[in-house]
Design a protein around this motif. Sequence first.
Motif, mmCIF file in Angstrom:
data_model
loop_
_atom_site.group_PDB
_atom_site.id
_atom_site.type_symbol
_atom_site.label_atom_id
_atom_site.label_comp_id
_atom_site.label_asym_id
_atom_site.label_seq_id
_atom_site.Cartn_x
_atom_site.Cartn_y
_atom_site.Cartn_z
ATOM 1 N N ILE A 8 27.996 0.717 22.002
ATOM 2 C CA ILE A 8 28.185 2.099 21.553
ATOM 3 C C ILE A 8 26.895 2.889 21.771
ATOM 4 O O ILE A 8 26.911 3.986 22.320
ATOM 5 C CB ILE A 8 28.618 2.167 20.061
ATOM 6 C CG1 ILE A 8 30.048 1.618 19.905
ATOM 7 C CG2 ILE A 8 28.530 3.603 19.515
ATOM 8 C CD1 ILE A 8 30.475 1.355 18.478
ATOM 9 N N PHE A 9 25.753 2.299 21.364
ATOM 10 C CA PHE A 9 24.465 2.981 21.486
ATOM 11 C C PHE A 9 24.111 3.254 22.953
ATOM 12 O O PHE A 9 23.713 4.363 23.310
ATOM 13 C CB PHE A 9 23.353 2.158 20.813
ATOM 14 C CG PHE A 9 22.001 2.825 20.890
ATOM 15 C CD1 PHE A 9 21.709 3.926 20.087
ATOM 16 C CD2 PHE A 9 21.030 2.364 21.775
ATOM 17 C CE1 PHE A 9 20.467 4.554 20.163
ATOM 18 C CE2 PHE A 9 19.788 2.990 21.859
ATOM 19 C CZ PHE A 9 19.501 4.085 21.047
ATOM 20 N N THR A 10 24.298 2.235 23.799
ATOM 21 C CA THR A 10 23.983 2.395 25.229
ATOM 22 C C THR A 10 24.861 3.468 25.869
ATOM 23 O O THR A 10 24.368 4.365 26.560
ATOM 24 C CB THR A 10 24.152 1.049 25.983
ATOM 25 O OG1 THR A 10 23.404 0.051 25.298
ATOM 26 C CG2 THR A 10 23.663 1.142 27.413
ATOM 27 N N ALA A 11 26.181 3.389 25.629
ATOM 28 C CA ALA A 11 27.121 4.373 26.187
ATOM 29 C C ALA A 11 26.791 5.775 25.663
ATOM 30 O O ALA A 11 26.833 6.759 26.411
ATOM 31 C CB ALA A 11 28.553 4.002 25.839
ATOM 32 N N PHE A 12 26.441 5.864 24.361
ATOM 33 C CA PHE A 12 26.078 7.147 23.755
ATOM 34 C C PHE A 12 24.861 7.743 24.450
ATOM 35 O O PHE A 12 24.862 8.918 24.806
ATOM 36 C CB PHE A 12 25.796 6.965 22.257
ATOM 37 C CG PHE A 12 25.117 8.164 21.628
ATOM 38 C CD1 PHE A 12 25.843 9.300 21.301
ATOM 39 C CD2 PHE A 12 23.743 8.155 21.397
ATOM 40 C CE1 PHE A 12 25.215 10.410 20.750
ATOM 41 C CE2 PHE A 12 23.108 9.257 20.847
ATOM 42 C CZ PHE A 12 23.842 10.387 20.516
#
Length: 195
Positions: A8-12
């Motif tokens: 989630i953090f990387t995609a965000f």
Amino acid sequence: MQFNVKEIFTAFMVLFAVIDIIGNIPIIIDLRKKMGHIQSGKASIIAGVILITFLFLGKSILNLVGIDVNSFAVAGSFILFFIALEMILGITLYKQDDHEMMSATVFPLAFPLIAGPGSLTTLLSLRAEFSTENIIVAVLLNVIIIFIVLKTSKKIERLIGQNGINIIRKVFGVILLAIAVKLFAHNIKALFILN
């Protein structure tokens, strides 16, 4: 449903960099001056709907009209290139008719500024690496930040002033130009390899 905080953090972060809502503040302020009023909530929701819809249907839509992802990205790089030129040179290439003024919330703000070819192409790339539910959460987090920035753009303008906006506009214009060139170079190479 497999939620992964790292995914989630990387995609965000990837989407946040590509959408570049902070860098778009000068354009948002510009649009507010030209159009008078922008519906922050509506623009954010429309952008979110476009992004999530494209996440599921993007590849199918492109295949249906006989366009591959690389061709789509090359087209996107041209749009980014011209937006960057507007920012750097202080010129207006996109002119809007008076009867179109009210639609600024949808076009060009929600699309192609927020949910543009760059972010849509990025979504297709992310889908190959991450699970869909994590990408959806990343998109929703970006939509919340987009809404906050759109809502507070006047306060941000007061805080940094006109000179600050001009400097940010030119700096981000150069960055956007570099992203456009990179997007073009990477995908044109892929097109030649495929053909």
